[in-house]
Write a protein that holds these residues in place. Structure first.
Motif, PDB file in Angstrom:
ATOM      1  N   UNK A   1       0.835  -1.205   0.000  1.00 34.26           N
ATOM      2  CA  UNK A   1       0.000   0.000   0.000  1.00 34.26           C
ATOM      3  C   UNK A   1       0.866   1.250   0.000  1.00 34.26           C
ATOM      4  N   UNK A   2       1.869   1.278   0.889  1.00 35.56           N
ATOM      5  CA  UNK A   2       2.763   2.432   0.951  1.00 35.56           C
ATOM      6  C   UNK A   2       3.550   2.565  -0.347  1.00 35.56           C
ATOM      7  N   UNK A   3       3.975   1.433  -0.900  1.00 38.72           N
ATOM      8  CA  UNK A   3       4.708   1.455  -2.163  1.00 38.72           C
ATOM      9  C   UNK A   3       3.860   2.065  -3.279  1.00 38.72           C
ATOM     10  N   UNK A   4       2.578   1.725  -3.313  1.00 40.26           N
ATOM     11  CA  UNK A   4       1.688   2.290  -4.334  1.00 40.26           C
ATOM     12  C   UNK A   4       1.504   3.794  -4.151  1.00 40.26           C
ATOM     13  N   UNK A   5       1.462   4.249  -2.887  1.00 42.00           N
ATOM     14  CA  UNK A   5       1.386   5.696  -2.651  1.00 42.00           C
ATOM     15  C   UNK A   5       2.634   6.378  -3.197  1.00 42.00           C
ATOM     16  N   UNK A   6       3.808   5.775  -2.920  1.00 38.61           N
ATOM     17  CA  UNK A   6       5.071   6.398  -3.314  1.00 38.61           C
ATOM     18  C   UNK A   6       5.311   6.321  -4.823  1.00 38.61           C
ATOM     19  N   UNK A   7       4.605   5.433  -5.499  1.00 41.08           N
ATOM     20  CA  UNK A   7       4.698   5.353  -6.961  1.00 41.08           C
ATOM     21  C   UNK A   7       3.629   6.200  -7.645  1.00 41.08           C
ATOM     22  N   UNK A   8       2.707   6.747  -6.850  1.00 41.75           N
ATOM     23  CA  UNK A   8       1.640   7.555  -7.422  1.00 41.75           C
ATOM     24  C   UNK A   8       0.505   6.750  -8.004  1.00 41.75           C
ATOM     25  N   UNK A   9       0.467   5.444  -7.691  1.00 39.78           N
ATOM     26  CA  UNK A   9      -0.598   4.593  -8.233  1.00 39.78           C
ATOM     27  C   UNK A   9      -1.923   4.813  -7.508  1.00 39.78           C
ATOM     28  N   UNK A  10      -1.841   5.062  -6.208  1.00 42.83           N
ATOM     29  CA  UNK A  10      -3.035   5.298  -5.399  1.00 42.83           C
ATOM     30  C   UNK A  10      -2.763   6.455  -4.448  1.00 42.83           C
ATOM     31  N   UNK A  11      -3.834   6.928  -3.809  1.00 43.09           N
ATOM     32  CA  UNK A  11      -3.718   8.053  -2.871  1.00 43.09           C
ATOM     33  C   UNK A  11      -4.352   7.628  -1.548  1.00 43.09           C
ATOM     34  N   UNK A  12      -3.702   7.914  -0.414  1.00 40.76           N
ATOM     35  CA  UNK A  12      -4.236   7.456   0.875  1.00 40.76           C
ATOM     36  C   UNK A  12      -5.552   8.119   1.259  1.00 40.76           C
ATOM     37  N   UNK A  13      -6.371   7.363   1.994  1.00 41.18           N
ATOM     38  CA  UNK A  13      -7.612   7.908   2.540  1.00 41.18           C
ATOM     39  C   UNK A  13      -7.290   8.941   3.617  1.00 41.18           C
ATOM     40  N   UNK A  14      -8.246   9.820   3.952  1.00 40.72           N
ATOM     41  CA  UNK A  14      -7.993  10.847   4.975  1.00 40.72           C
ATOM     42  C   UNK A  14      -7.519  10.286   6.311  1.00 40.72           C
ATOM     43  N   UNK A  15      -8.074   9.129   6.734  1.00 43.00           N
ATOM     44  CA  UNK A  15      -7.659   8.576   8.027  1.00 43.00           C
ATOM     45  C   UNK A  15      -6.206   8.108   7.988  1.00 43.00           C
ATOM     46  N   UNK A  16      -5.763   7.584   6.839  1.00 47.99           N
ATOM     47  CA  UNK A  16      -4.369   7.157   6.710  1.00 47.99           C
ATOM     48  C   UNK A  16      -3.439   8.366   6.664  1.00 47.99           C
ATOM     49  N   UNK A  17      -3.874   9.429   5.998  1.00 46.29           N
ATOM     50  CA  UNK A  17      -3.083  10.660   5.987  1.00 46.29           C
ATOM     51  C   UNK A  17      -2.902  11.199   7.402  1.00 46.29           C
ATOM     52  N   UNK A  18      -3.981  11.139   8.199  1.00 46.33           N
ATOM     53  CA  UNK A  18      -3.891  11.637   9.570  1.00 46.33           C
ATOM     54  C   UNK A  18      -2.957  10.778  10.409  1.00 46.33           C
ATOM     55  N   UNK A  19      -3.003   9.462  10.206  1.00 47.67           N
ATOM     56  CA  UNK A  19      -2.097   8.573  10.937  1.00 47.67           C
ATOM     57  C   UNK A  19      -0.643   8.897  10.615  1.00 47.67           C
ATOM     58  N   UNK A  20      -0.366   9.172   9.343  1.00 49.86           N
ATOM     59  CA  UNK A  20       1.006   9.513   8.960  1.00 49.86           C
ATOM     60  C   UNK A  20       1.407  10.873   9.520  1.00 49.86           C
ATOM     61  N   UNK A  21       0.481  11.823   9.515  1.00 50.21           N
ATOM     62  CA  UNK A  21       0.778  13.139  10.086  1.00 50.21           C
ATOM     63  C   UNK A  21       1.090  13.018  11.573  1.00 50.21           C
ATOM     64  N   UNK A  22       0.297  12.223  12.294  1.00 48.75           N
ATOM     65  CA  UNK A  22       0.554  12.000  13.722  1.00 48.75           C
ATOM     66  C   UNK A  22       1.906  11.322  13.928  1.00 48.75           C
ATOM     67  N   UNK A  23       2.226  10.409  13.048  1.00 50.45           N
ATOM     68  CA  UNK A  23       3.493   9.669  13.130  1.00 50.45           C
ATOM     69  C   UNK A  23       4.686  10.623  13.020  1.00 50.45           C
ATOM     70  N   UNK A  24       4.562  11.611  12.137  1.00 52.43           N
ATOM     71  CA  UNK A  24       5.646  12.575  11.947  1.00 52.43           C
ATOM     72  C   UNK A  24       5.500  13.810  12.845  1.00 52.43           C
ATOM     73  N   UNK A  25       4.417  13.842  13.658  1.00 57.42           N
ATOM     74  CA  UNK A  25       4.144  14.994  14.522  1.00 57.42           C
ATOM     75  C   UNK A  25       4.032  16.287  13.719  1.00 57.42           C
ATOM     76  N   UNK A  26       3.249  16.225  12.666  1.00 57.39           N
ATOM     77  CA  UNK A  26       3.025  17.383  11.808  1.00 57.39           C
ATOM     78  C   UNK A  26       1.531  17.504  11.526  1.00 57.39           C
ATOM     79  N   UNK A  27       1.145  18.617  10.925  1.00 60.23           N
ATOM     80  CA  UNK A  27      -0.233  18.771  10.479  1.00 60.23           C
ATOM     81  C   UNK A  27      -0.432  17.999   9.182  1.00 60.23           C
ATOM     82  N   UNK A  28      -1.652  17.532   8.958  1.00 58.25           N
ATOM     83  CA  UNK A  28      -1.929  16.755   7.747  1.00 58.25           C
ATOM     84  C   UNK A  28      -1.624  17.557   6.489  1.00 58.25           C
TER      85      UNK A  28
END
Length: 209
Positions: free
Chosen positions: A38-65
Motif C-alpha cells: 500500500x505504501x509502495x503504491x502511494x510512493x509510486x503515485x498509483x493510489x492516494x491514501x484515505x484521509x484517516x491514513x493521511x492523519x495517521x502519517x501526520x501524527x506519526x511525523x508529529x506534523x499537520x496533515x
C-alpha cells in the motif's frame, strides 16, 4: 488540483519526512501497521491514501496533515539535526519492562542534543488535571527514574493501574500527595491501600495544533 499533481506533492513530502527522520517507507509501514504494498503504491503515485491514513502519517511525523498534502514553500532553509525516535507509551502492563513492545502505541522524534541522560520515553497527557501547565493531548517527555524531588511533575502508576498519571509530587512527613495543577481536581493521597509507583520525571512537553 489534478490527481497527478496531488500524488506528486504527497510523494515529495513523504520522502522529505522519511529523509528528515532517517527512516524508510518500510519502517513507516511497519510502525503504522500498513501493508508495504500500500505504501509502495502511494510512493509510486498509483493510489492516494484515505484521509484517516493521511492523519495517521501526520501524527506519526508529529506534523499537520496539510504538511503532507500541500506543496512546501520554496524559500525554506533546511537545518540538519540529529533526531532520535522516542517511544510513546499507552497502557503499561504490570510486571512488564516499561519499554516492552506491547506498551508502545507510537513514536515521537526529538533532537538528540536536547534530551536528558538515561532512559527516555513519552506519554500522551489525558484530561485537564495538569492544565494550564500541561494541556490535554500534549506529548510529555519522561526520564525514567524512581525518585522525584518535591514539587516536580512525575509519571506515576497508582494502585497498579495500567496507565500512568501525570501529577506534581508533594510530601508532608511520610505522606505522599499527587497534586493536580488544575484546582478543579483533587489530590491523590498515597497510602498502603492506595499505593503508587513513580516511573519517571516529566522533563518537557510539546503540543501540535
Amino acid at each position: 488540483m489534478k490527481e497527478k499533481q496531488l500524488n506528486e506533492i504527497l510523494i515529495k513530502n513523504l520522502q522529505y519526512y522519511f529523509d528528515r527522520k532517517g527512516i524508510t517507507q518500510t519502517d513507516m509501514a511497519r510502525d503504522l501497521n500498513f501493508p508495504e504494498t500500500t505504501v509502495s503504491n502511494w510512493m509510486k503515485g498509483n493510489t492516494y491514501p484515505r484521509p484517516d491514513k493521511l492523519q495517521m502519517m501526520a501524527d506519526y511525523f508529529n506534523i499537520k496533515r496539510s504538511e503532507l498534502t500541500e506543496e512546501k514553500p520554496t524559500n525554506l532553509i533546511e537545518i540538519n539535526q540529529d533526531l532520535v525516535k522516542i517511544p510513546v507509551l499507552g497502557a503499561i502492563a504490570c510486571g512488564d519492562p516499561i519499554l516492552a513492545e506491547e506498551n508502545i502505541i507510537g513514536y515521537t522524534y526529538e533532537v538528540a542534543d536536547t534530551l536528558p541522560s538515561g532512559t527516555v520515553f513519552a506519554l500522551k497527557a489525558k484530561g485537564d488535571s495538569m492544565e494550564p501547565t500541561i494541556p490535554d493531548g500534549a506529548i510529555v517527555l519522561i526520564r525514567q527514574q524512581a525518585n522525584i524531588e518535591c514539587g516536580e511533575i512525575a509519571a506515576v502508576r497508582v494502585n497498579d493501574d495500567s496507565e500512568a498519571t501525570l501529577k506534581r509530587v508533594k510530601r508532608q512527613g511520610e505522606t505522599l500527595f499527587l497534586m493536580p495543577d488544575n484546582p478543579k481536581h483533587s489530590a491523590i493521597i498515597i497510602t498502603e491501600k492506595n499505593p503508587a509507583t513513580i516511573i519517571g520525571k516529566a522533563v518537557s512537553f510539546k503540543v501540535t495544533l
